[in-house]
Every structure is written in structure tokens, then in C-alpha cells.
Scaffold this motif. Structure first.
Motif, PDB file in Angstrom:
ATOM      1  N   ASN A 186       0.798  -1.190  -0.044  1.00 15.46           N
ATOM      2  CA  ASN A 186       0.011  -0.078   0.128  1.00 15.46           C
ATOM      3  C   ASN A 186       0.736   1.563  -0.196  1.00 15.46           C
ATOM      4  OD1 ASN A 186      -2.261  -0.624   0.320  1.00 15.46           O
ATOM      5  ND2 ASN A 186      -2.465  -1.881   2.218  1.00 15.46           N
ATOM      6  N   THR A 187       0.848   2.330  -0.859  1.00 17.71           N
ATOM      7  CA  THR A 187       1.019   3.676  -0.593  1.00 17.71           C
ATOM      8  C   THR A 187       1.024   4.173   0.148  1.00 17.71           C
ATOM      9  OG1 THR A 187       0.161   4.369  -2.808  1.00 17.71           O
ATOM     10  CG2 THR A 187       2.383   3.504  -2.917  1.00 17.71           C
ATOM     11  N   TYR A 188      -0.334   4.215   0.369  1.00 14.33           N
ATOM     12  CA  TYR A 188      -0.500   5.406   2.080  1.00 14.33           C
ATOM     13  C   TYR A 188      -1.213   4.694   2.944  1.00 14.33           C
ATOM     14  CZ  TYR A 188      -5.564   3.234   1.454  1.00 14.33           C
ATOM     15  OH  TYR A 188      -6.459   2.362   1.118  1.00 14.33           O
ATOM     16  N   ILE A 189      -1.202   5.414   4.110  1.00 11.60           N
ATOM     17  CA  ILE A 189      -1.463   4.922   5.598  1.00 11.60           C
ATOM     18  C   ILE A 189      -1.558   6.429   5.994  1.00 11.60           C
ATOM     19  CG2 ILE A 189       0.721   5.546   6.509  1.00 11.60           C
ATOM     20  CD1 ILE A 189       0.897   3.629   8.313  1.00 11.60           C
ATOM     21  N   TYR A 190      -2.684   6.118   6.481  1.00  9.91           N
ATOM     22  CA  TYR A 190      -3.770   6.770   7.751  1.00  9.91           C
ATOM     23  C   TYR A 190      -1.928   7.260   8.799  1.00  9.91           C
ATOM     24  CZ  TYR A 190      -8.394   6.205   5.786  1.00  9.91           C
ATOM     25  OH  TYR A 190      -8.967   6.009   5.133  1.00  9.91           O
ATOM     26  N   LEU A 191      -2.569   9.104   8.566  1.00 13.95           N
ATOM     27  CA  LEU A 191      -1.740   9.611   9.709  1.00 13.95           C
ATOM     28  C   LEU A 191      -1.227   8.851  11.389  1.00 13.95           C
ATOM     29  CD1 LEU A 191       0.395  11.251   8.472  1.00 13.95           C
ATOM     30  CD2 LEU A 191      -0.874  13.063  10.085  1.00 13.95           C
ATOM     31  N   ASP A 192      -2.758   9.184  11.756  1.00 17.99           N
ATOM     32  CA  ASP A 192      -2.593   8.331  13.300  1.00 17.99           C
ATOM     33  C   ASP A 192      -1.872   7.112  13.438  1.00 17.99           C
ATOM     34  OD1 ASP A 192      -4.421   7.099  11.709  1.00 17.99           O
ATOM     35  OD2 ASP A 192      -6.135   7.469  13.645  1.00 17.99           O
ATOM     36  N   ASN A 193      -1.946   5.891  12.091  1.00 12.24           N
ATOM     37  CA  ASN A 193      -1.623   4.290  12.730  1.00 12.24           C
ATOM     38  C   ASN A 193      -0.146   4.835  12.177  1.00 12.24           C
ATOM     39  OD1 ASN A 193      -4.080   3.036  12.690  1.00 12.24           O
ATOM     40  ND2 ASN A 193      -4.234   2.798  10.180  1.00 12.24           N
ATOM     41  N   LEU A 194       0.289   5.842  10.869  1.00 13.73           N
ATOM     42  CA  LEU A 194       1.583   5.992  10.733  1.00 13.73           C
ATOM     43  C   LEU A 194       2.520   6.817  12.316  1.00 13.73           C
ATOM     44  CD1 LEU A 194       4.604   6.021   9.161  1.00 13.73           C
ATOM     45  CD2 LEU A 194       3.522   8.179   8.423  1.00 13.73           C
ATOM     46  N   ALA A 195       2.080   7.633  13.378  1.00 14.95           N
ATOM     47  CA  ALA A 195       2.425   7.938  13.846  1.00 14.95           C
ATOM     48  C   ALA A 195       2.638   6.837  14.648  1.00 14.95           C
ATOM     49  CB  ALA A 195       1.451   9.269  15.098  1.00 14.95           C
ATOM     50  N   GLU A 196       1.309   5.836  15.079  1.00 16.88           N
ATOM     51  CA  GLU A 196       1.278   4.177  16.383  1.00 16.88           C
ATOM     52  C   GLU A 196       3.380   4.238  16.395  1.00 16.88           C
ATOM     53  OE1 GLU A 196      -1.217   1.156  17.830  1.00 16.88           O
ATOM     54  OE2 GLU A 196      -1.923   2.647  16.508  1.00 16.88           O
ATOM     55  N   ALA A 197       2.873   3.607  14.583  1.00 22.54           N
ATOM     56  CA  ALA A 197       3.988   2.750  14.339  1.00 22.54           C
ATOM     57  C   ALA A 197       5.526   3.393  14.515  1.00 22.54           C
ATOM     58  CB  ALA A 197       4.204   2.346  12.457  1.00 22.54           C
ATOM     59  N   MET A 198       5.647   4.725  14.079  1.00 21.44           N
ATOM     60  CA  MET A 198       6.378   5.020  14.082  1.00 21.44           C
ATOM     61  C   MET A 198       7.419   5.874  15.979  1.00 21.44           C
ATOM     62  SD  MET A 198       6.836   8.073  10.699  1.00 21.44           S
ATOM     63  CE  MET A 198       8.330   8.997  11.468  1.00 21.44           C
ATOM     64  N   GLU A 199       5.676   5.581  16.995  1.00 20.04           N
ATOM     65  CA  GLU A 199       6.355   6.037  18.004  1.00 20.04           C
ATOM     66  C   GLU A 199       6.697   7.718  17.674  1.00 20.04           C
ATOM     67  OE1 GLU A 199       8.726   3.629  19.790  1.00 20.04           O
ATOM     68  OE2 GLU A 199       7.230   1.735  19.626  1.00 20.04           O
ATOM     69  N   ALA A 200       6.183   8.408  16.862  1.00 23.03           N
ATOM     70  CA  ALA A 200       6.227   9.613  16.606  1.00 23.03           C
ATOM     71  C   ALA A 200       5.148  11.075  17.462  1.00 23.03           C
ATOM     72  CB  ALA A 200       6.448  10.126  15.498  1.00 23.03           C
TER      73      ALA A 200
END
Length: 247
Positions: A186-200
Motif C-alpha cells: 500500500n502506498t498510503y496510510i492513515y496519519l494516526d496509524n503512522l504516528a503509532e508505528a513510528m512512536e512519533a
């Protein structure tokens, strides 16, 4: 989110290795565990799991009649009954003994043979995120991983192309997006999921995403129902298709 992803991969890996038994139940378990993360369209579920959309839709339709999932405005969600079932599956899949976890950890470390592109440092504005690695460069073996390997090579290639044009924060976010692409296609992701994955920190991530957007690398779209989505632009997707270096 990582626990869910790991559980889905294990369920599907077992399913594809089995020649007999109850394949339907394992596929349904994978779908329900995936739906623990957020509501999804059947086409997105099919893309992540590697099945045809109509195949996934047929399972979802059946389990809707059983009260495990629900459908609204194009998205599938778990009912309370489905959530309880999926959480039990997730707990079962993730409650592995320490020896197995240690073995996996050692195997991951033994595969690290690429120098990190980004010099990660702790930063209070990013929620205390520490060092990370480019997980999509991790080599894999076996015919079933051919597509994943190809995506990983393309992702590493694109990151190499852009590494001199972006600052450290921008590279970190792009690296995480490319890692997500390499794993799931997938070339997209929801920002809250990305923040969680990055611990950012979410606000930090949004600021960096906007800088990447101004450079034509990502787009940002606000879904009224599901929130802010970040994805690679058309030009970036074309770069992934044309980039052939091995990273």
C-alpha cells in the motif's frame, strides 16, 4: 498495530502452508484480526491479504449473518461479538514463548547488513523516538516472498535517490512510508496509524508531512470519517516502478 500485523502474517503463513484442515476458519481469523486496526473496504483487505476482492467479500458477507462483522458506507467493521473473537485470536497468536521470540529477534539482527541511512536521535518534539532501521531492507527467502523482496528493493532504491534532497526528519517519515509499502504493497496510510508505528508525536508528523507535500513527495487527504491519510504521490509511485537499483 504491530501485534495485529504480526498476527495476520502468521495466520496467513500457516494457512498457505497447510494442505488440509479448515482453511476457511484461518482466513476469517486473519480478516477479523486485521479489522481490529480500523474499518476497511473489502478491496483493501483483499489487497493486504493477497486474495481477490470477491473472495474476501464472500467471507465477510457470511460472517455478517453470524453477527461478527457489520457493513456501512462501504466499510466493514467488527461488531462487539467480532471484536471479542478477534481479540482472542490476537491473544492466542501473540502469546508465544520467550524462546521463540528470542529466536526471531536473533534472526532479525543477523539479517541486518545495510548501514542506516538516517542518523536517528531522540527528540522531545517527536515523543522520544529513538534509533530505528530501514526494516524494508530486511532480506527474505522463499518463493512466496518474491513480491515483498521486489517492493523492498524498489523502496530502498527510491530512498537512496531522495536522501540528499531531504532533511533528517523528512527522510525518517519517507522511510516509514516506504517501509509500509514494502510490507503491505500500500502506498498510503492513515496519519494516526503512522504516528503509532513510528512512536512519533502526531503534530510533529503532520508538520513534516506537509513539508514533504510541498516537495511533491506525498499527498495529504482528510477523510471525513476516518481521518487524515498520507500517501505517495503519482510521481513517487512512478519512481517506485522505475527504480531498479538494489538499494
Amino acid at each position: 498495530m504491530d501485534d495485529i500485523a504480526d498476527a495476520v502474517r502468521r495466520i496467513l503463513s500457516e494457512e498457505r502452508q497447510r494442505e488440509r484442515g479448515g482453511p476457511r476458519s484461518r482466513i476469517v481469523e486473519a480478516i477479523m484480526v486485521l479489522l481490529l486496526s480500523r474499518p476497511m473496504r473489502s478491496s483493501e483487505i483483499a489487497s493486504i491479504l493477497g486474495f481477490e476482492t470477491k473472495y474476501v467479500s464472500s467471507y465477510l458477507s457470511y460472517w455478517k449473518t453470524r453477527g461478527y462483522v457489520d457493513y456501512s458506507n462501504g466499510y466493514w467493521t467488527l461488531t462487539p461479538k467480532g471484536e471479542e473473537y478477534a481479540e482472542k485470536v490476537l491473544e492466542r497468536e501473540t502469546s508465544e514463548d520467550l524462546d521463540k521470540m528470542a529466536s526471531i529477534a536473533k534472526r532479525i539482527l543477523s539479517s541486518v547488513n545495510v548501514k542506516e541511512t538516517i542518523n536517528y536521535k531522540d527528540s522531545p518534539s517527536r515523543g522520544g523516538r529513538g534509533r530505528g532501521s530501514l526494516s524494508f531492507i530486511e532480506p527474505r527467502t522463499g518463493k512466496s516472498h518474491n513480491k515483498l523482496q521486489e517492493r523492498a528493493r524498489r523502496a530502498a532504491c527510491v530512498l537512496k535517490v531522495y536522501k540528499d534532497d531531504l532533511d533528517e526528519e523528512e527522510l525518517e517519515v519517507l522511510s516509514s512510508l516506504l517501509s509500509h509499502y514494502a510490507k503491505w504493497g500500500n502506498t498510503y496510510i492513515y496519519l494516526d496509524n503512522l504516528a503509532e508505528a513510528m512512536e512519533a508525536d502526531y503534530n510533529w508528523l503532520l508538520r513534516v508531512a506537509r513539508r514533504l507535500q510541498s516537495k511533491g513527495i506525498v499527498y495529504i487527504y482528510t477523510d471525513p470519517r476516518l481521518g487524515v491519510r498520507i500517501g505517495l504521490t503519482k510521481n513517487m509511485k512512478e519512481s517506485l516502478e522505475s527504480c531498479v537499483e538494489a538499494g
